[in-house]
Design an enzyme around this catalytic site. Structure first.
Site, PDB file in Angstrom:
ATOM      1  N   SER A   1      -8.207   3.936   4.748  1.00  0.00           N
ATOM      2  CA  SER A   1      -7.267   2.879   5.127  1.00  0.00           C
ATOM      3  C   SER A   1      -6.462   3.353   6.325  1.00  0.00           C
ATOM      4  O   SER A   1      -6.346   4.561   6.564  1.00  0.00           O
ATOM      5  CB  SER A   1      -6.319   2.579   3.957  1.00  0.00           C
ATOM      6  OG  SER A   1      -5.206   1.800   4.367  1.00  0.00           O
TER       7      SER A   1
ATOM      8  N   TYR B   1      -0.456   5.384  -2.485  1.00  0.00           N
ATOM      9  CA  TYR B   1      -1.682   4.847  -1.893  1.00  0.00           C
ATOM     10  C   TYR B   1      -2.051   5.640  -0.641  1.00  0.00           C
ATOM     11  O   TYR B   1      -3.207   6.032  -0.446  1.00  0.00           O
ATOM     12  CB  TYR B   1      -1.483   3.368  -1.549  1.00  0.00           C
ATOM     13  CG  TYR B   1      -2.693   2.687  -0.967  1.00  0.00           C
ATOM     14  CD1 TYR B   1      -3.704   2.215  -1.803  1.00  0.00           C
ATOM     15  CD2 TYR B   1      -2.823   2.489   0.405  1.00  0.00           C
ATOM     16  CE1 TYR B   1      -4.813   1.565  -1.273  1.00  0.00           C
ATOM     17  CE2 TYR B   1      -3.927   1.857   0.933  1.00  0.00           C
ATOM     18  CZ  TYR B   1      -4.915   1.393   0.090  1.00  0.00           C
ATOM     19  OH  TYR B   1      -6.016   0.759   0.620  1.00  0.00           O
TER      20      TYR B   1
END
Length: 256
Positions: A148, A161
């Site tokens: 990501s 995350y």
């Protein structure tokens, strides 16, 4: 005539989280390029729908219910994939979960471990099992991790995350060096703002869209289909000398 190295006929690709979003976009393109495809997911109905969609390409498709955060379940699922399709040439560790927006000072260990269990431990179990198989059978292969932009940009209130996605990049780079002697390459894909079931709440929020969309030079959210081309490339012989890289798919968001 199509460029032959992109032809995936005879290859088998495994995509975790392959029944929706980015994973399904990858799986669709892989099947259309000639690969047989295994998808792992945790929702039986979504698995069945994905199988029906992918089978329309003429590919052999195998779906398995698998919680990638469960080490034993990953071993069982991989054995089932081999029994059904015979081999795995490209493994996409794509399954993941979101982080609940939380101030770092209020982030508790339950939330931290909820996210790391799937995004980091799950990727480790998946990539390790695939790497063992590729080394044992010989002939090389391709390992791909979905990371990501959170791996390279500051993800405020989402440290849990970000930690998993930064770690994904680090693991992929380690594998690129260690596995090269076996003809195995490893690369990471870094999505930007993509419209998927996991991001539905954010991209569907008018206030959020008004703040973020103008910062995306492409002026749209990405879709799962936008990851088809990179998936085919990384699974194909066209990427035989491409390893240890981070391929950013974000409509130039990170540059603007």
């Amino acid at each position: 005539m199509p460029y032959k190295p992109f032809d995936l006929t005879g290859k088998v690709a495994l995509v975790t989280g392959g029944n929706s979003g980015i994973g399904l976009g990858m799986a669709q393109a892989l099947a259309e390029a000639g690969a047989d495809v295994a998808i792992w997911g945790t929702n039986a109905a979504k698995n069945d729908a994905a199988v029906a969609q992918l089978s329309a390409t003429g590919a052999r498709v195998h779906a398995t219910l698998c919680d990638v955060g469960d080490e034993a379940a990953v071993e069982v699922a991989f054995a089932g994939t081999l029994a059904a399709l015979g081999r795995v040439d490209a493994c996409f560790a794509n399954a993941g979960t979101y982080g609940r927006k939380t101030k770092f000072t209020e982030l508790d260990s339950d939330e931290w471990h909820r996210v790391t269990r799937v995004n980091l431990d799950g990727a480790f179990y998946t990539l390790r099992t695939a790497a063992r198989h590729m080394v044992e059978r010989g002939g090389g292969g391709s390992l791909i991790g979905t990371a990501s932009l959170a791996a390279i940009e500051g993800a405020a209130r989402n440290a849990q995350y970000a930690a998993t996605k930064g770690a994904m990049v680090a693991v992929i780079r380690a594998l690129a060096v260690e596995m090269a002697r076996h003809g195995i390459r490893a690369n990471a894909v870094l999505p930007g703002w993509i419209e998927t079931p996991m991001t539905a709440r954010s991209v569907g929020d008018d206030k959020f869209a008004a703040a973020v969309l103008p910062r995306i030079p492409a002026r749209r959210w990405g879709t799962g289909a936008d990851f088809g081309g990179v998936a085919v490339y990384l699974a194909s012989d066209a990427s035989a000398y491409h390893s240890g890289d981070c391929l950013v798919i974000d409509g130039a968001y990170s540059l603007f």
